[in-house]
Design a protein around this motif. Structure first.
Motif, PDB file in Angstrom:
ATOM      1  N   GLY A   1       0.834  -1.196   0.000  1.00 25.13           N
ATOM      2  CA  GLY A   1       0.000   0.000   0.000  1.00 25.13           C
ATOM      3  C   GLY A   1       0.860   1.234   0.000  1.00 25.13           C
ATOM      4  N   THR A   2       1.523   1.493  -1.136  1.00 24.18           N
ATOM      5  CA  THR A   2       2.359   2.693  -1.256  1.00 24.18           C
ATOM      6  C   THR A   2       2.123   3.348  -2.626  1.00 24.18           C
ATOM      7  OG1 THR A   2       4.294   1.744  -2.369  1.00 24.18           O
ATOM      8  CG2 THR A   2       4.219   1.483   0.014  1.00 24.18           C
ATOM      9  N   ARG A   3       2.491   4.605  -2.732  1.00 27.29           N
ATOM     10  CA  ARG A   3       2.467   5.324  -4.021  1.00 27.29           C
ATOM     11  C   ARG A   3       3.696   6.206  -4.085  1.00 27.29           C
ATOM     12  NH1 ARG A   3      -0.945   2.445  -4.438  1.00 27.29           N
ATOM     13  NH2 ARG A   3      -3.130   2.651  -4.915  1.00 27.29           N
ATOM     14  N   ARG A   4       4.042   6.570  -5.317  1.00 29.15           N
ATOM     15  CA  ARG A   4       5.127   7.535  -5.487  1.00 29.15           C
ATOM     16  C   ARG A   4       4.494   8.881  -5.814  1.00 29.15           C
ATOM     17  NH1 ARG A   4      10.461   6.790  -6.537  1.00 29.15           N
ATOM     18  NH2 ARG A   4      10.191   4.575  -7.011  1.00 29.15           N
ATOM     19  N   THR A   5       4.809   9.906  -5.040  1.00 27.24           N
ATOM     20  CA  THR A   5       4.345  11.248  -5.392  1.00 27.24           C
ATOM     21  C   THR A   5       5.517  12.198  -5.257  1.00 27.24           C
ATOM     22  OG1 THR A   5       3.671  11.590  -3.119  1.00 27.24           O
ATOM     23  CG2 THR A   5       1.899  11.119  -4.692  1.00 27.24           C
ATOM     24  N   ASP A   6       5.736  13.025  -6.259  1.00 28.91           N
ATOM     25  CA  ASP A   6       6.835  14.004  -6.251  1.00 28.91           C
ATOM     26  C   ASP A   6       8.146  13.394  -5.781  1.00 28.91           C
ATOM     27  OD1 ASP A   6       4.873  15.835  -6.917  1.00 28.91           O
ATOM     28  OD2 ASP A   6       4.479  16.305  -4.797  1.00 28.91           O
ATOM     29  N   GLY A   7       8.446  12.237  -6.306  1.00 27.63           N
ATOM     30  CA  GLY A   7       9.726  11.615  -5.982  1.00 27.63           C
ATOM     31  C   GLY A   7       9.762  10.954  -4.607  1.00 27.63           C
ATOM     32  N   GLU A   8       8.654  11.034  -3.888  1.00 27.25           N
ATOM     33  CA  GLU A   8       8.638  10.482  -2.532  1.00 27.25           C
ATOM     34  C   GLU A   8       7.676   9.295  -2.496  1.00 27.25           C
ATOM     35  OE1 GLU A   8       8.472  12.993   1.490  1.00 27.25           O
ATOM     36  OE2 GLU A   8       6.621  13.097   0.342  1.00 27.25           O
ATOM     37  N   ILE A   9       7.990   8.305  -1.654  1.00 28.39           N
ATOM     38  CA  ILE A   9       7.061   7.178  -1.501  1.00 28.39           C
ATOM     39  C   ILE A   9       6.205   7.441  -0.261  1.00 28.39           C
ATOM     40  CG2 ILE A   9       6.850   4.673  -1.189  1.00 28.39           C
ATOM     41  CD1 ILE A   9       8.297   4.869  -3.696  1.00 28.39           C
ATOM     42  N   ILE A  10       4.887   7.329  -0.440  1.00 29.11           N
ATOM     43  CA  ILE A  10       3.980   7.562   0.694  1.00 29.11           C
ATOM     44  C   ILE A  10       3.087   6.341   0.905  1.00 29.11           C
ATOM     45  CG2 ILE A  10       3.926  10.082   0.374  1.00 29.11           C
ATOM     46  CD1 ILE A  10       1.117   9.615  -0.974  1.00 29.11           C
ATOM     47  N   THR A  11       2.439   6.288   2.070  1.00 27.04           N
ATOM     48  CA  THR A  11       1.536   5.165   2.353  1.00 27.04           C
ATOM     49  C   THR A  11       0.169   5.449   1.735  1.00 27.04           C
ATOM     50  OG1 THR A  11       0.584   6.047   4.394  1.00 27.04           O
ATOM     51  CG2 THR A  11       2.688   4.885   4.598  1.00 27.04           C
ATOM     52  N   THR A  12      -0.480   4.386   1.237  1.00 27.69           N
ATOM     53  CA  THR A  12      -1.864   4.541   0.757  1.00 27.69           C
ATOM     54  C   THR A  12      -2.748   3.399   1.217  1.00 27.69           C
ATOM     55  OG1 THR A  12      -1.293   3.398  -1.260  1.00 27.69           O
ATOM     56  CG2 THR A  12      -1.366   5.780  -1.393  1.00 27.69           C
ATOM     57  N   GLY A  13      -2.169   2.411   1.839  1.00 23.41           N
ATOM     58  CA  GLY A  13      -2.975   1.243   2.221  1.00 23.41           C
ATOM     59  C   GLY A  13      -2.816   0.919   3.684  1.00 23.41           C
ATOM     60  N   GLY A  14      -3.536  -0.098   4.120  1.00 21.27           N
ATOM     61  CA  GLY A  14      -3.459  -0.573   5.500  1.00 21.27           C
ATOM     62  C   GLY A  14      -2.182  -1.364   5.709  1.00 21.27           C
ATOM     63  N   ARG A  15      -2.009  -2.390   4.877  1.00 22.58           N
ATOM     64  CA  ARG A  15      -0.724  -3.086   4.902  1.00 22.58           C
ATOM     65  C   ARG A  15       0.150  -2.347   3.895  1.00 22.58           C
ATOM     66  NH1 ARG A  15      -1.720  -9.439   4.614  1.00 22.58           N
ATOM     67  NH2 ARG A  15      -3.236  -8.893   3.022  1.00 22.58           N
ATOM     68  N   VAL A  16       1.233  -1.786   4.337  1.00 21.33           N
ATOM     69  CA  VAL A  16       2.023  -0.846   3.525  1.00 21.33           C
ATOM     70  C   VAL A  16       3.161  -1.568   2.805  1.00 21.33           C
ATOM     71  CG1 VAL A  16       3.447   1.233   3.619  1.00 21.33           C
ATOM     72  CG2 VAL A  16       1.401   1.069   5.044  1.00 21.33           C
ATOM     73  N   LEU A  17       3.980  -2.290   3.574  1.00 18.99           N
ATOM     74  CA  LEU A  17       5.165  -2.945   3.008  1.00 18.99           C
ATOM     75  C   LEU A  17       5.292  -4.346   3.589  1.00 18.99           C
ATOM     76  CD1 LEU A  17       7.671  -0.018   3.681  1.00 18.99           C
ATOM     77  CD2 LEU A  17       6.957  -0.743   1.393  1.00 18.99           C
ATOM     78  N   GLY A  18       5.914  -5.225   2.834  1.00 26.47           N
ATOM     79  CA  GLY A  18       6.250  -6.557   3.344  1.00 26.47           C
ATOM     80  C   GLY A  18       7.750  -6.735   3.239  1.00 26.47           C
ATOM     81  N   VAL A  19       8.427  -6.741   4.377  1.00 29.57           N
ATOM     82  CA  VAL A  19       9.889  -6.818   4.386  1.00 29.57           C
ATOM     83  C   VAL A  19      10.264  -8.288   4.573  1.00 29.57           C
ATOM     84  CG1 VAL A  19      11.963  -6.004   5.552  1.00 29.57           C
ATOM     85  CG2 VAL A  19       9.984  -4.475   5.284  1.00 29.57           C
ATOM     86  N   THR A  20      10.947  -8.829   3.575  1.00 28.91           N
ATOM     87  CA  THR A  20      11.164 -10.276   3.493  1.00 28.91           C
ATOM     88  C   THR A  20      12.652 -10.578   3.508  1.00 28.91           C
ATOM     89  OG1 THR A  20       9.276 -10.214   2.000  1.00 28.91           O
ATOM     90  CG2 THR A  20      10.463 -12.292   2.100  1.00 28.91           C
ATOM     91  N   ALA A  21      13.059 -11.542   4.310  1.00 28.79           N
ATOM     92  CA  ALA A  21      14.479 -11.894   4.361  1.00 28.79           C
ATOM     93  C   ALA A  21      14.666 -13.402   4.313  1.00 28.79           C
ATOM     94  CB  ALA A  21      15.111 -11.338   5.642  1.00 28.79           C
ATOM     95  N   LEU A  22      15.740 -13.806   3.679  1.00 32.09           N
ATOM     96  CA  LEU A  22      16.143 -15.219   3.604  1.00 32.09           C
ATOM     97  C   LEU A  22      17.393 -15.390   4.447  1.00 32.09           C
ATOM     98  CD1 LEU A  22      16.244 -16.253  -0.174  1.00 32.09           C
ATOM     99  CD2 LEU A  22      14.935 -17.424   1.602  1.00 32.09           C
ATOM    100  N   ALA A  23      17.452 -16.474   5.210  1.00 30.58           N
ATOM    101  CA  ALA A  23      18.651 -16.764   6.006  1.00 30.58           C
ATOM    102  C   ALA A  23      18.653 -18.254   6.335  1.00 30.58           C
ATOM    103  CB  ALA A  23      18.660 -15.916   7.276  1.00 30.58           C
ATOM    104  N   PRO A  24      19.803 -18.759   6.789  1.00 34.26           N
ATOM    105  CA  PRO A  24      19.876 -20.197   7.064  1.00 34.26           C
ATOM    106  C   PRO A  24      18.835 -20.688   8.076  1.00 34.26           C
ATOM    107  CG  PRO A  24      22.063 -19.251   7.007  1.00 34.26           C
ATOM    108  CD  PRO A  24      21.109 -18.103   6.916  1.00 34.26           C
ATOM    109  N   THR A  25      18.531 -19.894   9.087  1.00 32.10           N
ATOM    110  CA  THR A  25      17.515 -20.329  10.049  1.00 32.10           C
ATOM    111  C   THR A  25      16.400 -19.287  10.114  1.00 32.10           C
ATOM    112  OG1 THR A  25      18.498 -19.146  11.902  1.00 32.10           O
ATOM    113  CG2 THR A  25      19.298 -21.395  11.510  1.00 32.10           C
TER     114      THR A  25
END
Ligand code: AMP
Ligand code: GLY
Length: 446
Positions: A388-412
């Protein structure tokens, strides 16, 4: 994860051509993750996306300018013809339930996503319950009501508090777990009389309350074969230690170390195969994702719900672990050729942490500037999916309830969670909500 035989039916479509044009329908984090993998496919000619306003999708695909609304489906058909689309991939359930796959599929153009009658498995919980009953698929005992007074009487007559579900699509909000009889009656009033979910609440399913850990199992189904993907666990509650209201999902991880092969085989044999068999018996051609939301109860695995699409955020962790060509898998599903593919998964753990807007899952603030995305995305093995994000004037802003999903891979799993948290800690927007305990209680069956 594996393939199963089920009654052979349905026709086989063509093998995947060398290069294909793809249209991806949908605009959330799930679709960003699909687009990310699709863009890496050696079979991709051009990728078009319906939700180009999502900056993640905008970076990977060209805009599709036709509308996706049900009453304008003909415009999208025309657009697909003009742009020589070979494969349409539909992410969300809404367009599937409205018959988008039926409208777009032709001899030459395949659709990954189920047709309207198959989508009922999600869009009509009462129908899905009956399908499960007819094939003895384990699920909570339930009664179905279209009359408010009868529903109230039934709830009053029960000793235990049940779960109340609007039968239709309610954007993940149609399930209520009341603590008291008053709350149960209030929920029935809201759903059936005030129609807070519109026509989705014409019918309700009143279900026995189950307990046990939950797991999300996804299978690709091509009308004839099923291919079970790696298990995931979602975290639906807003707050740590599974407290607070239900949400669309605040985080997920895969693999699920506490789910052994024996249990997975049981899930496949007792749940997935009989469900696909029942669909075949109903003469429903199911080509797409079968998502089983399961609870592992003391009496064995039981279906909480079926969905006709990938889960969000589970899709993101699956895509981060998938090493095979996703486009070949999506094509094989749509073409009835799942028996020809074998998927390879990264053995490492993937963990996604959702950053949500202040107020979510209630009404939430929009337009909040987000900082730190570039720094966070520079961390190795971290992928940030825009929901839930948008780009406006070069900036990223929130537009939704769930905004970002930060995902990582690691051995455990714990390292994957730590890495995702490290990335989350570099990202900021006013009032961001996130859970720091995704997968933390996964060691044991809670
Ligand atoms: P759903 O929207 O169907 O995924 O339901 C949301 C959440 O409600 C599930 O993830 C479960 O935690 C809970 N839930 C749904 N049905 C039941 C049930 N029969 N017993 C206990 N919890 C349930
Ligand atoms: N993660 C839950 C869902 O997609 O329904």
């Amino acid at each position: 994860m594996s393939q199963s035989a089920t009654p052979r039916r349905g026709r086989k479509g063509p093998a995947i051509p060398d290069k294909i044009n793809v249209l991806l329908v949908g605009g959330g984090g799930r679709e960003h993750a699909l687009a990310w993998r699709i863009a890496q496919s050696p079979h991709l000619a051009s990728l078009y996306v319906t939700h180009h306003e999502n900056p993640g999708l905008a970076a990977l695909g060209q805009p599709c300018t036709a509308p996706t609304e049900a009453r304008e489906q003909w415009r999208l058909v025309k657009w697909c013809n003009q742009h020589k689309i070979d494969l349409v991939v539909v992410g969300p359930e809404g367009p599937l339930a409205e018959g988008l796959a039926d409208a777009l599929a032709t001899e030459r153009r395949l659709v990954f996503g189920v047709n309207k009658s198959a989508a009922q498995i999600e869009s009509n919980k009462a129908w899905a319950k009956q399908l499960m009953r007819s094939s003895s698929v384990p699920t909570g005992e339930a009664r179905i009501f279209s009359n408010y007074e009868q529903a109230v009487q039934y709830v009053q007559s029960r000793e235990e508090m049940p779960v109340i579900k609007a039968s239709g699509l309610a954007a993940g909000k149609g399930v209520i777990l009341p603590d008291t009889l008053d709350e149960a009656i209030e929920a029935l009033g809201q759903i059936m009389k005030q129609r807070v979910f519109g026509t989705a609440g014409e019918t309700v399913v009143i279900e026995e309350r189950l307990s046990g850990p939950e797991v999300s199992i996804f299978a690709l189904v091509d009308g004839r074969n099923i291919y079970v993907l790696e298990p995931c666990q979602d975290h639906k509650r807003l707050l740590e230690r599974d407290e607070g209201p239900n949400t669309g999902g605040m985080g997920a991880y895969s693999p699920v170390s506490w789910l052994d092969d024996q249990m997975l085989a049981r899930i496949e044999n007792e749940i997935l195969v009989p469900t696909v068999d029942a669909l075949v018996r109903e003469e429903i051609e199911y080509r797409g994702v079968l998502y089983a939301g399961l609870m592992l109860t003391a009496a064995g695995p039981k279906v909480i719900e079926f969905n006709c699409r990938f889960g969000d955020p589970e899709c993101q962790v699956l895509m981060s672990r998938l090493q095979s060509d996703v486009l070949a898998a999506l094509w094989a599903t749509a073409a009835g050729r799942l028996d020809e593919i074998e998927l390879v998964w990264d053995e490492r753990a993937s963990c996604i942490i959702v950053m949500a807007a202040p107020g979510y899952p209630g009404s939430y603030k929009k337009g909040l500037p987000i900082s730190g995305l570039d720094d966070a995305s520079r961390i190795e093995n971290v992928q940030i999916f825009h929901a839930g994000t948008r780009r406006t004037d070069g900036e990223i802003i929130t537009t939704g309830g769930r905004v970002l999903g930060v995902t990582a891979l690691a051995p455990t799993l714990s390292e994957a969670r730590e890495r995702a948290l490290q990335a989350c800690d570099l990202i900021s927007f006013e009032g961001a909500q996130l859970r720091r305990d995704i997968g933390a209680a996964s060691g044991a069956l809670r």
